[in-house]
Design an enzyme around this catalytic site. Sequence first.
Site, PDB file in Angstrom:
ATOM      1  N   HIS A 150      -7.504 -20.540  11.334  1.00 44.71           N
ATOM      2  CA  HIS A 150      -8.843 -20.914  10.865  1.00 44.71           C
ATOM      3  C   HIS A 150      -9.478 -19.814  10.005  1.00 44.71           C
ATOM      4  CE1 HIS A 150     -12.895 -22.186  10.355  1.00 44.71           C
ATOM      5  NE2 HIS A 150     -13.249 -20.967  10.748  1.00 44.71           N
TER       6      HIS A 150
ATOM      7  N   ASP B  61       0.867  -1.165   0.000  1.00 45.54           N
ATOM      8  CA  ASP B  61       0.000   0.000   0.000  1.00 45.54           C
ATOM      9  C   ASP B  61       0.918   1.233   0.000  1.00 45.54           C
ATOM     10  OD1 ASP B  61      -2.197   1.534   0.142  1.00 45.54           O
ATOM     11  OD2 ASP B  61      -2.985   0.680   1.991  1.00 45.54           O
TER      12      ASP B  61
ATOM     13  N   ASP C  77      -8.312  -7.460  -0.326  1.00 47.07           N
ATOM     14  CA  ASP C  77      -7.545  -7.512   0.919  1.00 47.07           C
ATOM     15  C   ASP C  77      -8.452  -6.959   2.005  1.00 47.07           C
ATOM     16  OD1 ASP C  77      -7.165  -4.544   0.119  1.00 47.07           O
ATOM     17  OD2 ASP C  77      -6.411  -4.629   2.162  1.00 47.07           O
TER      18      ASP C  77
ATOM     19  N   CYS D 236     -14.635 -27.500   7.797  1.00 49.30           N
ATOM     20  CA  CYS D 236     -13.299 -26.942   7.582  1.00 49.30           C
ATOM     21  C   CYS D 236     -12.233 -27.988   7.890  1.00 49.30           C
ATOM     22  CB  CYS D 236     -13.103 -25.706   8.453  1.00 49.30           C
ATOM     23  SG  CYS D 236     -11.500 -24.926   8.222  1.00 49.30           S
TER      24      CYS D 236
ATOM     25  N   CYS E 134      -8.951 -27.181   8.226  1.00 48.50           N
ATOM     26  CA  CYS E 134      -7.715 -26.498   8.610  1.00 48.50           C
ATOM     27  C   CYS E 134      -7.094 -27.161   9.836  1.00 48.50           C
ATOM     28  CB  CYS E 134      -7.975 -24.998   8.861  1.00 48.50           C
ATOM     29  SG  CYS E 134      -8.606 -24.616  10.502  1.00 48.50           S
TER      30      CYS E 134
ATOM     31  N   CYS F 144      -9.247 -26.708  13.060  1.00 54.24           N
ATOM     32  CA  CYS F 144     -10.479 -27.507  13.119  1.00 54.24           C
ATOM     33  C   CYS F 144     -10.194 -29.002  13.219  1.00 54.24           C
ATOM     34  CB  CYS F 144     -11.350 -27.217  11.903  1.00 54.24           C
ATOM     35  SG  CYS F 144     -12.071 -25.568  11.975  1.00 54.24           S
TER      36      CYS F 144
HETATM   37 ZN   LIG Z   1     -10.889 -24.356  10.365  1.00 48.77          ZN
END
Ligand SMILES: [Zn+2]
Length: 377
Positions: free
Chosen positions: A339, A91, A270, A308, A310, A313
């Site tokens: 997450h 930026d 973003d 999920c 990830c 999780c």
């Molecule tokens: Zn997750």
Amino acid sequence: MQFDILYNNKHTAARSAILKTNHSNIHTPVFMPIGTQGAVKTIDPEVLTKLNANIILGNTYHLYIRPGHTLIKNAGSLHSFINWNKSILTDSGGFQVYSLSKLNKISDQGVEFKSHLDGSKHFFTPEISMDIQRHLGSDIIMAFDECPPGQAEEKVVRSAVDRTTKWIKQCSDFIKQNRPFYDWEQTLFPIIQGGAFPSLRKKSTEELLPFSQCGIAIGGLAVGEEKTSMFETIDLMNTLLPKDQPRYLMGVGRPTDIVRSVQLGIDMFDCVLPTRNARNGQLFTSQGIVNIGNKAHKEAFDQLDPNCKCYTCENFSKSYLRHLFNIKEVLGLRLATIHNLSYYMNLMEDIRNNIKRQTFSEWSMKYLKKMNDFKGM
Ligand SMILES: [Zn+2]
């Protein structure tokens, strides 16, 4: 830099493409995690790579204040300093100068401001912002612009449009006249201003397009205006912008905002939401927002989001996450960030896959219908 469109959705303006920089191939639509001060808070590059991030953001104002762009150049570029070998977008610092620093004074020459840390005086011109970003070595350099607040009157927005046009010429000349320090390309993105005034958006687009080589940003949205006018503006931008360049909508947003913006032809996003909200215990899931600190999760031994996969999780329960937040353990912030970023990265992958399969219009309508029932999504 190169932008190759792979698939166009038949019923919406959504498209999927590959944006190639010297550091990585970025599949769009893309969400870019924010690493303002040279770190995506609590997350290291190894995790970012596992999350399939191919580009992150850095911020000129913050990196100029600390640790300084000369130090970063001495370290061999921002990529090398933070050990991130994929793409970086920085930026220009304009937005932070207006919003964060004390007593900023803006004129056609630039912005005088006091550091938010120690009150020391500084002056940014378009050339100085370009030079800092040249030292940082970012793959995508953002133009130095003036971004008025969302409620600003037409007169104020018009003057910001004029100043942004004056400054893009200076930005572009500086980049042309000063060779990069590194052996990779740095591409300048102009930032279209104009608030929610269609005639000013048109004017800004016409004046800035000659300066875009491969990519243009839409600024001045998600700064406090009404959501309807935000989407009307994005819709208008879709008709004004060339199709063969990536379009970056700055600072947006919630998962539903992203899906709606992809329908209107946006390629790059973003936002601080996934990372900042994670640290506040607010988690984005397929079942809506989970406030992990709530008592209801005290003995919830199931996983945070059943859909999920990830690291968080797959390995930890809501009860444990709540406990970590309760005792203010830094691990909680990290697991929550992993997450939330996974949620956003998976959402983008779903978007790209559905555009590829020509199922995006139905998929996006279904997604929006479901998520509109959940506050904050
Ligand atoms: Zn997750």
